[in-house]
Design a protein around this motif. Structure first.
Motif, PDB file in Angstrom:
ATOM      1  N   ARG A 193      27.480 -11.507  83.755  1.00  0.00           N
ATOM      2  CA  ARG A 193      26.928 -10.655  82.801  1.00  0.00           C
ATOM      3  C   ARG A 193      28.178  -9.467  82.796  1.00  0.00           C
ATOM      4  N   ARG A 194      28.434  -9.022  84.024  1.00  0.00           N
ATOM      5  CA  ARG A 194      29.948  -7.977  83.807  1.00  0.00           C
ATOM      6  C   ARG A 194      31.180  -8.898  83.568  1.00  0.00           C
ATOM      7  N   TYR A 195      31.321  -9.949  83.828  1.00  0.00           N
ATOM      8  CA  TYR A 195      32.554 -10.711  83.301  1.00  0.00           C
ATOM      9  C   TYR A 195      32.462 -10.948  81.820  1.00  0.00           C
ATOM     10  N   TRP A 196      31.336 -11.141  81.421  1.00  0.00           N
ATOM     11  CA  TRP A 196      31.155 -11.447  79.916  1.00  0.00           C
ATOM     12  C   TRP A 196      31.574 -10.167  78.979  1.00  0.00           C
ATOM     13  N   LYS A 197      31.029  -8.994  79.757  1.00  0.00           N
ATOM     14  CA  LYS A 197      31.292  -7.750  79.110  1.00  0.00           C
ATOM     15  C   LYS A 197      32.493  -7.343  78.992  1.00  0.00           C
ATOM     16  N   ASN A 198      33.331  -7.518  80.379  1.00  0.00           N
ATOM     17  CA  ASN A 198      34.616  -7.167  80.478  1.00  0.00           C
ATOM     18  C   ASN A 198      35.585  -8.063  79.451  1.00  0.00           C
ATOM     19  N   ARG A 199      35.263  -9.345  79.352  1.00  0.00           N
ATOM     20  CA  ARG A 199      35.754 -10.148  78.373  1.00  0.00           C
ATOM     21  C   ARG A 199      35.568  -9.781  77.057  1.00  0.00           C
ATOM     22  N   CYS A 200      34.503  -9.457  76.639  1.00  0.00           N
ATOM     23  CA  CYS A 200      34.305  -8.911  75.089  1.00  0.00           C
ATOM     24  C   CYS A 200      34.893  -7.672  74.924  1.00  0.00           C
ATOM     25  N   LYS A 201      34.956  -6.828  75.998  1.00  0.00           N
ATOM     26  CA  LYS A 201      36.009  -5.554  75.968  1.00  0.00           C
ATOM     27  C   LYS A 201      37.285  -5.692  75.879  1.00  0.00           C
TER      28      LYS A 201
END
Length: 341
Positions: free
Chosen positions: A252-260
């Motif tokens: 989840r953290r990786y996906w949020k950082n990637r989307c950011k």
């Protein structure tokens, strides 16, 4: 480094989960083997049963009988009236040690451990089976003959030294355990006959199955293994769930950082296009030739090349120029916007 804490927690959880799975599978395998092992009686028919099998070998059986030494038994060091066939003498040091966090906690370490083994058989109704390599048993039930703790009486200097060294001795514990003569035990392992077929031996199985010398009967041993299997299964579920949660948080953290990052990249590109379009509209179309880009000859000079200091390129052409200045051919270390008045 962004996921270091989660990665360490996941690694620790994986190690614990792996150990729990290993012991769960071991308990399950042991239960299956014990439940499938035939329970044989020590009688005159036992030798005939073994001799009729290939290689005169039964891969996994259960026998119950009374311990009888071959020769003189071992005499207990602490109780002359106690005789046995296996003796375990251990000396342990109990200490109080200060951790790096400054807390004092109890620890123990084994100073010496000695095993004395006398050849022995299990006997029932006058029939005997010799036990081979009993110390290799996964479970070896022995009685505690003596367990003595000798406390240490420290002097004033010992207290001072222990405070600075972070180590204080509490005392010495001496323990004696024995497998007594006359104890009735259950032996579970591989049963083989000698070449002449007269002597039977119970030994650790060659197929890696567990070897037991226990005072418990088979149903009690199975129940104990079932409780152990249930406990390890619960631990597997707990640590497996923790691992899934940690992994989910990392994803989840990786996906949020990637989307950011993708959103920031998209905004950067939009700003770049908008900025270029705005500068293009503001460019003066009637500039003298010396103020035009030396590459395209259309756009004004907007970029200064350092360290040579030549203002020779427009912003569009500067993106395609690599290491050398188009005017003096010197190495380019930096490109900056130039504002010509």
């Amino acid at each position: 480094m962004d996921y270091l804490g989660e990665a360490i927690a996941l690694a620790i959880d994986s190690i614990i989960l792996g150990a729990c799975v290993k012991y769960y599978l071991r308990s399950k395998h042991a239960m299956t083997m014990i439940q499938g092992a035939p329970i044989l009686d020590l009688d005159k028919n036992l030798s005939e049963i073994v001799n009729t099998h290939p290689d005169k070998r039964l891969s996994y059986v259960s026998l119950r009988g009374t311990i009888k030494p071959i020769g003189n038994p071992i005499i207990s060091n602490n109780n002359p009236k106690v005789e046995g066939v296996i003796q375990l003498l251990s000396i342990k040091e109990h200490i109080v040690q200060r951790s790096t966090a400054g807390f004092w906690s109890d620890h123990e370490r084994t100073i010496q451990e000695v095993h004395n083994v006398m050849p022995f058989v299990i006997e029932s109704k006058g029939y005997q089976v010799e036990i081979v390599d009993p110390l290799a048993a996964d479970v070896l039930d022995m009685d505690v003959i003596s367990d003595i703790f000798h406390p240490t009486v420290p002097s004033v200097m010992d207290h001072i030294w222990g405070f600075f060294a972070g180590l204080r001795q509490r005392g010495i514990q001496t323990t004696e355990r024995m497998l007594r003569k006359g104890t009735r035990i259950t032996g579970i392992g591989e049963l083989v006959a000698s070449e002449d077929g007269k002597t039977l031996k119970l030994q650790p199985p060659q197929n890696g199955a567990p070897f037991y010398l226990t005072t418990m009967q088979v149903p009690s041993l199975v129940k104990k293994l079932e409780d152990s299997k249930r406990s390890y299964r619960l631990l597997c579920i707990i640590f497996g769930t923790i691992g899934v949660v940690i992994g989910g948080l990392m994803v989840r953290r990786y996906w949020k950082n990637r989307c950011k990052k993708l959103d920031e990249e998209r905004r950067r590109k939009l700003l770049e296009v908008s900025r270029k379009e705005r500068r293009r509209r503001m460019r003066d179309e009637e500039l003298p030739e010396f103020q035009l880009c030396v590459v395209c000859k259309d756009n004004p000079k907007e970029i200064i090349l350092l360290p040579c200091g030549h203002v020779a390129l427009c912003e569009d052409c500067a993106e395609g120029i690599g290491d050398l200045c188009p005017v003096c051919r010197s190495h380019i270390e930096k490109k900056s916007a130039a504002y010509l008045a």
